[in-house]
Design a protein around this motif. Sequence first.
Motif, PDB file in Angstrom:
ATOM      1  N   GLU A  44      -1.566   6.670  -5.152  1.00 31.09           N
ATOM      2  CA  GLU A  44      -1.353   7.260  -6.474  1.00 31.09           C
ATOM      3  C   GLU A  44       0.125   7.287  -6.828  1.00 31.09           C
ATOM      4  O   GLU A  44       0.484   7.273  -7.990  1.00 31.09           O
ATOM      5  CB  GLU A  44      -1.941   8.668  -6.507  1.00 31.09           C
ATOM      6  N   THR A  45       0.979   7.368  -5.822  1.00 28.95           N
ATOM      7  CA  THR A  45       2.424   7.362  -6.040  1.00 28.95           C
ATOM      8  C   THR A  45       3.039   6.237  -5.213  1.00 28.95           C
ATOM      9  O   THR A  45       2.468   5.809  -4.200  1.00 28.95           O
ATOM     10  CB  THR A  45       3.070   8.698  -5.631  1.00 28.95           C
ATOM     11  N   ALA A  46       4.184   5.777  -5.647  1.00 32.58           N
ATOM     12  CA  ALA A  46       4.857   4.671  -4.961  1.00 32.58           C
ATOM     13  C   ALA A  46       5.328   5.088  -3.572  1.00 32.58           C
ATOM     14  O   ALA A  46       5.722   6.230  -3.343  1.00 32.58           O
ATOM     15  CB  ALA A  46       6.043   4.187  -5.786  1.00 32.58           C
ATOM     16  N   LEU A  47       5.276   4.137  -2.649  1.00 34.79           N
ATOM     17  CA  LEU A  47       5.789   4.332  -1.300  1.00 34.79           C
ATOM     18  C   LEU A  47       7.118   3.606  -1.170  1.00 34.79           C
ATOM     19  O   LEU A  47       7.422   2.693  -1.941  1.00 34.79           O
ATOM     20  CB  LEU A  47       4.808   3.757  -0.270  1.00 34.79           C
ATOM     21  N   CYS A  48       7.873   3.964  -0.165  1.00 28.90           N
ATOM     22  CA  CYS A  48       9.125   3.283   0.134  1.00 28.90           C
ATOM     23  C   CYS A  48       8.952   2.554   1.461  1.00 28.90           C
ATOM     24  O   CYS A  48       8.258   3.024   2.365  1.00 28.90           O
ATOM     25  CB  CYS A  48      10.265   4.297   0.237  1.00 28.90           C
ATOM     26  N   GLY A  49       9.563   1.375   1.567  1.00 28.91           N
ATOM     27  CA  GLY A  49       9.486   0.618   2.796  1.00 28.91           C
ATOM     28  C   GLY A  49      10.570  -0.432   2.863  1.00 28.91           C
ATOM     29  O   GLY A  49      11.345  -0.617   1.919  1.00 28.91           O
ATOM     30  N   GLU A  50      10.618  -1.112   3.999  1.00 34.86           N
ATOM     31  CA  GLU A  50      11.627  -2.153   4.238  1.00 34.86           C
ATOM     32  C   GLU A  50      10.957  -3.518   4.327  1.00 34.86           C
ATOM     33  O   GLU A  50       9.939  -3.671   5.002  1.00 34.86           O
ATOM     34  CB  GLU A  50      12.361  -1.864   5.544  1.00 34.86           C
ATOM     35  N   VAL A  51      11.541  -4.500   3.655  1.00 33.78           N
ATOM     36  CA  VAL A  51      11.056  -5.871   3.768  1.00 33.78           C
ATOM     37  C   VAL A  51      11.452  -6.362   5.166  1.00 33.78           C
ATOM     38  O   VAL A  51      12.630  -6.442   5.485  1.00 33.78           O
ATOM     39  CB  VAL A  51      11.660  -6.778   2.676  1.00 33.78           C
ATOM     40  N   VAL A  52      10.461  -6.652   6.003  1.00 32.24           N
ATOM     41  CA  VAL A  52      10.743  -7.055   7.380  1.00 32.24           C
ATOM     42  C   VAL A  52      10.578  -8.557   7.609  1.00 32.24           C
ATOM     43  O   VAL A  52      11.005  -9.082   8.640  1.00 32.24           O
ATOM     44  CB  VAL A  52       9.882  -6.268   8.397  1.00 32.24           C
ATOM     45  N   GLU A  53       9.955  -9.228   6.638  1.00 26.24           N
ATOM     46  CA  GLU A  53       9.780 -10.683   6.764  1.00 26.24           C
ATOM     47  C   GLU A  53       9.576 -11.259   5.366  1.00 26.24           C
ATOM     48  O   GLU A  53       8.905 -10.657   4.533  1.00 26.24           O
ATOM     49  CB  GLU A  53       8.563 -10.968   7.637  1.00 26.24           C
ATOM     50  N   TRP A  54      10.180 -12.416   5.112  1.00 26.36           N
ATOM     51  CA  TRP A  54       9.945 -13.128   3.861  1.00 26.36           C
ATOM     52  C   TRP A  54       9.945 -14.612   4.151  1.00 26.36           C
ATOM     53  O   TRP A  54      10.837 -15.113   4.820  1.00 26.36           O
ATOM     54  CB  TRP A  54      10.989 -12.806   2.793  1.00 26.36           C
ATOM     55  N   SER A  55       8.920 -15.317   3.653  1.00 22.70           N
ATOM     56  CA  SER A  55       8.792 -16.746   3.918  1.00 22.70           C
ATOM     57  C   SER A  55       8.283 -17.436   2.655  1.00 22.70           C
ATOM     58  O   SER A  55       7.089 -17.425   2.389  1.00 22.70           O
ATOM     59  CB  SER A  55       7.823 -16.973   5.074  1.00 22.70           C
ATOM     60  N   GLY A  56       9.191 -18.008   1.891  1.00 24.25           N
ATOM     61  CA  GLY A  56       8.784 -18.739   0.689  1.00 24.25           C
ATOM     62  C   GLY A  56       8.336 -17.830  -0.418  1.00 24.25           C
ATOM     63  O   GLY A  56       9.139 -17.246  -1.130  1.00 24.25           O
ATOM     64  N   GLN A  57       7.005 -17.668  -0.577  1.00 24.22           N
ATOM     65  CA  GLN A  57       6.456 -16.885  -1.680  1.00 24.22           C
ATOM     66  C   GLN A  57       5.808 -15.581  -1.255  1.00 24.22           C
ATOM     67  O   GLN A  57       5.239 -14.876  -2.085  1.00 24.22           O
ATOM     68  CB  GLN A  57       5.427 -17.726  -2.438  1.00 24.22           C
ATOM     69  N   HIS A  58       5.845 -15.248   0.018  1.00 23.99           N
ATOM     70  CA  HIS A  58       5.229 -13.997   0.457  1.00 23.99           C
ATOM     71  C   HIS A  58       5.988 -13.414   1.633  1.00 23.99           C
ATOM     72  O   HIS A  58       6.834 -14.075   2.227  1.00 23.99           O
ATOM     73  CB  HIS A  58       3.756 -14.204   0.816  1.00 23.99           C
ATOM     74  N   GLY A  59       5.677 -12.165   1.940  1.00 20.32           N
ATOM     75  CA  GLY A  59       6.340 -11.510   3.053  1.00 20.32           C
ATOM     76  C   GLY A  59       5.592 -10.262   3.475  1.00 20.32           C
ATOM     77  O   GLY A  59       4.424 -10.066   3.118  1.00 20.32           O
ATOM     78  N   TRP A  60       6.302  -9.412   4.230  1.00 23.82           N
ATOM     79  CA  TRP A  60       5.705  -8.202   4.792  1.00 23.82           C
ATOM     80  C   TRP A  60       6.652  -7.033   4.622  1.00 23.82           C
ATOM     81  O   TRP A  60       7.864  -7.170   4.797  1.00 23.82           O
ATOM     82  CB  TRP A  60       5.393  -8.404   6.268  1.00 23.82           C
ATOM     83  N   ILE A  61       6.086  -5.889   4.291  1.00 27.11           N
ATOM     84  CA  ILE A  61       6.835  -4.645   4.136  1.00 27.11           C
ATOM     85  C   ILE A  61       6.365  -3.677   5.211  1.00 27.11           C
ATOM     86  O   ILE A  61       5.159  -3.508   5.428  1.00 27.11           O
ATOM     87  CB  ILE A  61       6.590  -4.014   2.747  1.00 27.11           C
TER      88      ILE A  61
END
Length: 118
Positions: A44-61
């Motif tokens: 319901e509300t936004a979360l905060c996180g760190e981008v830990v991986e990015w590859s081209g057009q997608h990644g992981w938080i």
Amino acid sequence: ANTRAVTGTSRGGGGDLYGPRWEPSWPETWRESGPDLPRKRVTETALCGEVVEWSGQHGWIQPEEALEHPLAKRRRGRIYVHGRDVQSKEAPEVGALVLFQVYADSSGLGAEEVFASA
């Protein structure tokens, strides 16, 4: 002289000169994935996180706080993010802090409405 025609079966089981014909046989565990699957918002509300991986057009938080959801333990708690869901013109850098909403689809949890944290 050898006048025998090449039939394409010399490598076993039919097909052409390069071997048998390939036919897809997806394993039963194969699932559809990607940004176009039907989604259901789980926050319901936004979360905060760190981008830990990015590859081209997608990644992981990696969210700062663990998410209470049955699918949250998948993928070591990381949340999938596609470039379409990032609300800036450039892809986020690894290590960047972001704010995001979380959705669930048939392949797990994902992030949408992703903004760089100020």
